[in-house]
Write an enzyme that holds these catalytic residues in place. Structure first.
Site, PDB file in Angstrom:
ATOM      1  N   GLU A  21      36.314 -27.968   0.721  1.00 53.02           N
ATOM      2  CA  GLU A  21      36.253 -26.887   1.703  1.00 53.02           C
ATOM      3  C   GLU A  21      37.048 -27.248   2.955  1.00 53.02           C
ATOM      4  OE1 GLU A  21      31.822 -25.146   0.571  1.00 53.02           O
ATOM      5  OE2 GLU A  21      32.018 -26.741   2.071  1.00 53.02           O
ATOM      6  N   ASP A  57      34.667 -23.009   3.780  1.00 53.07           N
ATOM      7  CA  ASP A  57      33.684 -22.272   2.988  1.00 53.07           C
ATOM      8  C   ASP A  57      33.870 -20.770   3.172  1.00 53.07           C
ATOM      9  OD1 ASP A  57      31.137 -22.008   1.444  1.00 53.07           O
ATOM     10  OD2 ASP A  57      30.394 -21.267   3.371  1.00 53.07           O
TER      11      ASP A  57
END
Length: 194
Positions: A160, A91
């Site tokens: 992610e 992320d």
């Protein structure tokens, strides 16, 4: 291992992506999702040639095991908490890569426009869409009761984690960031999202 250990293929590894018209800075990403896609019902682990094709690399992977961990949902191996840590790292990397790409692609956009666009590009729905387009949904390992195909949050988290695996595979630091950027930026461009 560093990024030079991987020979990046010049062609886009994401040629199978179907995209529509390029959006303006404030529009939602427009990659087309494919209906009827299912996850990996046999929980088959991705093989290294397929992994390298998705990554667009030739040559050996430095840490292939981290990609396998990125594609394993916590329900698959409850004792393995690494996927959530990988998602957290991915992320942060995605935020940096997308911010840099938007900054360079839109020199006349102000910070508010850039922020809105970044939020649109790194939200769960957009990341789940990218996961589908590169074909990673076929290799997510999850317990039978987990509905991967309808869980956008899970798919975004796996995407992610996969970005973090790219970073780690290339040795982390600047080399890892460069490897992640070389994979993410063409993906975003191929959909006209930047």
């Amino acid at each position: 291992g560093n990024v030079s250990a991987l020979a990046f293929v010049q062609r886009s590894p994401l040629s199978m992506i179907k995209c529509v018209a390029k959006p303006s800075v404030l529009q939602r990403p427009l990659c087309m999702t494919s209906a009827g896609l299912s996850h990996n019902p046999t929980n088959q682990q991705i093989d290294e040639p397929t992994l390298k094709k998705i990554l667009g690399v030739a040559g050996p992977l430095q840490h292939p095991d981290v990609f396998y961990k990125a594609l394993a949902h916590a329900s698959w191996r409850p004792e393995e908490k690494r996927t959530k840590r990988l998602s957290w790292l991915g992320d942060a990397i995605l935020d940096g890569v997308v911010a840099e790409a938007l900054f360079n692609a839109h020199p006349d956009a102000d910070e508010g426009q850039l922020t809105l666009r970044k939020v649109q590009l790194v939200n769960g729905l957009a990341l789940a869409d990218l996961l589908l387009h590169v074909g990673l949904h076929e290799y997510i390992q999850a317990a039978d009761d987990v509905k991967v195909h309808s869980n956008e949050k899970l798919k975004a988290s796996v995407f992610e984690a996969f970005v973090a695996a790219i970073f780690i595979n290339a040795g982390g630091g600047g080399a890892g960031y460069d490897a992640a950027r070389k994979w993410i930026t063409p993906l975003m461009h191929s959909c006209g999202n930047l």
